[in-house]
Design an enzyme around this catalytic site. Structure first.
Site, PDB file in Angstrom:
ATOM      1  N   ASN A  68       0.834  -1.202   0.000  1.00  0.00           N
ATOM      2  CA  ASN A  68       0.000   0.000   0.000  1.00  0.00           C
ATOM      3  C   ASN A  68       0.861   1.242   0.000  1.00  0.00           C
ATOM      4  O   ASN A  68       1.966   1.259   0.546  1.00  0.00           O
ATOM      5  CB  ASN A  68      -0.979  -0.011   1.175  1.00  0.00           C
ATOM      6  CG  ASN A  68      -0.407   0.681   2.404  1.00  0.00           C
ATOM      7  OD1 ASN A  68      -0.458   1.920   2.512  1.00  0.00           O
ATOM      8  ND2 ASN A  68       0.162  -0.094   3.308  1.00  0.00           N
ATOM      9  N   ILE A  70      -0.929   4.493   0.671  1.00  0.00           N
ATOM     10  CA  ILE A  70      -2.076   5.378   0.890  1.00  0.00           C
ATOM     11  C   ILE A  70      -1.580   6.816   1.059  1.00  0.00           C
ATOM     12  O   ILE A  70      -2.239   7.766   0.636  1.00  0.00           O
ATOM     13  CB  ILE A  70      -2.864   4.943   2.167  1.00  0.00           C
ATOM     14  CG1 ILE A  70      -3.282   3.461   2.086  1.00  0.00           C
ATOM     15  CG2 ILE A  70      -4.081   5.846   2.394  1.00  0.00           C
ATOM     16  CD1 ILE A  70      -4.245   3.090   1.016  1.00  0.00           C
ATOM     17  N   ASN A  98      -2.722   6.682  16.581  1.00  0.00           N
ATOM     18  CA  ASN A  98      -1.488   6.635  15.808  1.00  0.00           C
ATOM     19  C   ASN A  98      -1.217   8.046  15.291  1.00  0.00           C
ATOM     20  O   ASN A  98      -2.040   8.622  14.587  1.00  0.00           O
ATOM     21  CB  ASN A  98      -1.712   5.639  14.651  1.00  0.00           C
ATOM     22  CG  ASN A  98      -0.474   5.388  13.824  1.00  0.00           C
ATOM     23  OD1 ASN A  98      -0.191   6.100  12.870  1.00  0.00           O
ATOM     24  ND2 ASN A  98       0.259   4.350  14.170  1.00  0.00           N
ATOM     25  N   CYS A 129       6.196   5.099   8.708  1.00  0.00           N
ATOM     26  CA  CYS A 129       5.431   4.946   7.464  1.00  0.00           C
ATOM     27  C   CYS A 129       6.365   5.121   6.281  1.00  0.00           C
ATOM     28  O   CYS A 129       7.002   6.165   6.143  1.00  0.00           O
ATOM     29  CB  CYS A 129       4.296   5.960   7.375  1.00  0.00           C
ATOM     30  SG  CYS A 129       3.408   5.805   5.825  1.00  0.00           S
ATOM     31  N   THR A 192       5.211  -1.500   7.771  1.00  0.00           N
ATOM     32  CA  THR A 192       5.372  -2.239   6.515  1.00  0.00           C
ATOM     33  C   THR A 192       6.801  -2.154   5.970  1.00  0.00           C
ATOM     34  O   THR A 192       7.560  -1.250   6.313  1.00  0.00           O
ATOM     35  CB  THR A 192       4.397  -1.690   5.457  1.00  0.00           C
ATOM     36  OG1 THR A 192       4.598  -0.275   5.380  1.00  0.00           O
ATOM     37  CG2 THR A 192       2.972  -1.986   5.818  1.00  0.00           C
ATOM     38  N   GLY A 242       2.428  -8.120  12.078  1.00  0.00           N
ATOM     39  CA  GLY A 242       2.981  -8.426  10.769  1.00  0.00           C
ATOM     40  C   GLY A 242       2.431  -9.747  10.282  1.00  0.00           C
ATOM     41  O   GLY A 242       2.924 -10.806  10.656  1.00  0.00           O
ATOM     42  N   THR A 265      -3.712  -6.356   7.986  1.00  0.00           N
ATOM     43  CA  THR A 265      -4.161  -6.797   6.664  1.00  0.00           C
ATOM     44  C   THR A 265      -5.271  -7.840   6.734  1.00  0.00           C
ATOM     45  O   THR A 265      -6.147  -7.871   5.867  1.00  0.00           O
ATOM     46  CB  THR A 265      -2.928  -7.343   5.884  1.00  0.00           C
ATOM     47  OG1 THR A 265      -1.980  -6.270   5.778  1.00  0.00           O
ATOM     48  CG2 THR A 265      -3.290  -7.820   4.504  1.00  0.00           C
TER      49      THR A 265
END
Ligand SMILES: Cc1cc2nc3c(=O)[nH]c(=O)nc-3n(C[C@H](O)[C@H](O)[C@H](O)COP(=O)(O)O)c2cc1C
Length: 312
Positions: A68, A70, A98, A129, A192, A242, A265
């Site tokens: 992703n 985003i 967050n 991020c 990620t 994860g 996810t």
């Protein structure tokens, strides 16, 4: 049987927390999931102001995961406090907010706004991020940056501070140590993994941002290893994540040393996963004769003599 876990001053009903960015602001799921039955809800990353994020395409499926980019689309902290927090309070959710920032000042201002609000359980500091250019991961990929963000936020809030670490570093344990020295109450990991996918017919990147972050089962063994390494390195409670899709996956993180876990996810595949995780954990504790889930944390069973061999 006691499923509760303690993270700093927080007592969570169970170790299962919805991961940031994969569960909206929590309220969107309230008709399907009893938010009060979860250990917590980590809401989508918030800057001080609203952000549009990146243009589509922003998501690509991969074998055993997704990438992703985003770009941290979000409504900003003020609208969150006014529009979402009252509802989350009413629903009895334990809310992890967050937070993101392009600068140290922005992180601190967002933390201050949340400290003045009613109903925030903890601040999860997103310094990891991979999809934005300014701030964020620049802090999280530098030991000094990690220390500076956490210690600056420490000065403006008494809420539990949980920096979220990036896996895009060689020695994640040193980042856990930097966070601990700066006054963090816990750490969460992993965010990620920086990734890329290409459409070979057009030779174009599949994401408008070219690069994105890989999540899902593909990253799980690496994330478990990183939780294990951090558990060896710091005394702080760890929130591991994860690629958790089943209770066995969650158990791997707990046994590696996580006190709680986040599930991201998997929500896109099975938004009703929560009751299955809770039932599966109860079943495991019964079968293995653990009275409390907390007793399982870090209970990796390495036969004597083998650890020296592995570690050398
Ligand atoms: C679509 C998407 C959006 C995400 N947004 C955020 C975010 O806003 N803040 C954050 O710290 N992590 C964010 N993450 C990372 C997840 O919270 C989590 O760390 C990561 O996906 C690994 O867990 P998983 O494999 O269970 O998804 C996002 C992940 C995805 C897939």
């Amino acid at each position: 049987m006691d499923l509760s876990v303690t993270i700093a001053s927080l007592h969570l009903k169970n170790p299962f927390i919805a991961a940031s960015g994969c569960f909206g602001y929590g309220v969107e799921y309230a008709s399907a999931v009893d938010l009060a039955s979860l250990g917590g809800v980590a809401v989508k990353g918030l800057f001080l102001k609203e952000r549009e994020g990146h243009p589509p395409p922003r998501i690509v499926e991969t074998p055993a995961g997704m990438i992703n980019a985003i770009g941290l689309q979000g409504i900003g902290v003020h609208r969150f406090v006014a529009e979402k927090l009252p509802e989350l309070r009413r629903l009895g959710a334990t809310v992890f907010v967050n937070i993101c920032g392009s600068t140290l000042d922005e992180y601190c201002e967002v933390a201050r706004v949340l400290s003045d609000a009613d109903g925030v359980a903890a601040i999860e500091v997103n310094i990891s991020c991979p999809n934005i250019k300014e701030g964020g991961i620049q802090f999280g990929c530098s030991l000094d940056g990690t220390y500076d963000v956490v210690s600056a936020i420490r000065k403006v809030t008494t809420l539990p501070i949980i920096p979220k670490l990036t896996p895009n570093v060689t020695d994640v344990a040193s980042f856990a140590r930097a966070a601990e020295e700066a006054g963090a109450d816990a750490i969460s990991l992993v965010n990620t993994f920086l990734a890329m996918a290409i459409d070979v017919e057009t030779r174009r990147p599949k994401l408008s941002n070219v690069l994105g972050g890989l999540s899902g089962p593909a990253i799980r063994p690496i994330a478990v290893r990183m939780v294990y390494e951090c558990h060896q390195a710091v005394k702080l409670p760890i929130i591991g994540m994860g690629g958790i899709m089943t209770v066995e996956d969650a158990l791997e993180f707990l046994i590696a040393g996580a006190t709680a876990v986040q599930v991201g996810t998997a929500n896109f595949v099975d938004p009703l996963i929560w009751s299955k995780l809770i039932a599966g954990l109860e079943d495991y504790l019964t079968r293995h004769k653990f009275a409390r889930v907390a007793d399982l944390v870090g209970r990796l069973n390495i036969p004597a003599g083998e650890h020296e061999w592995i570690a050398s």
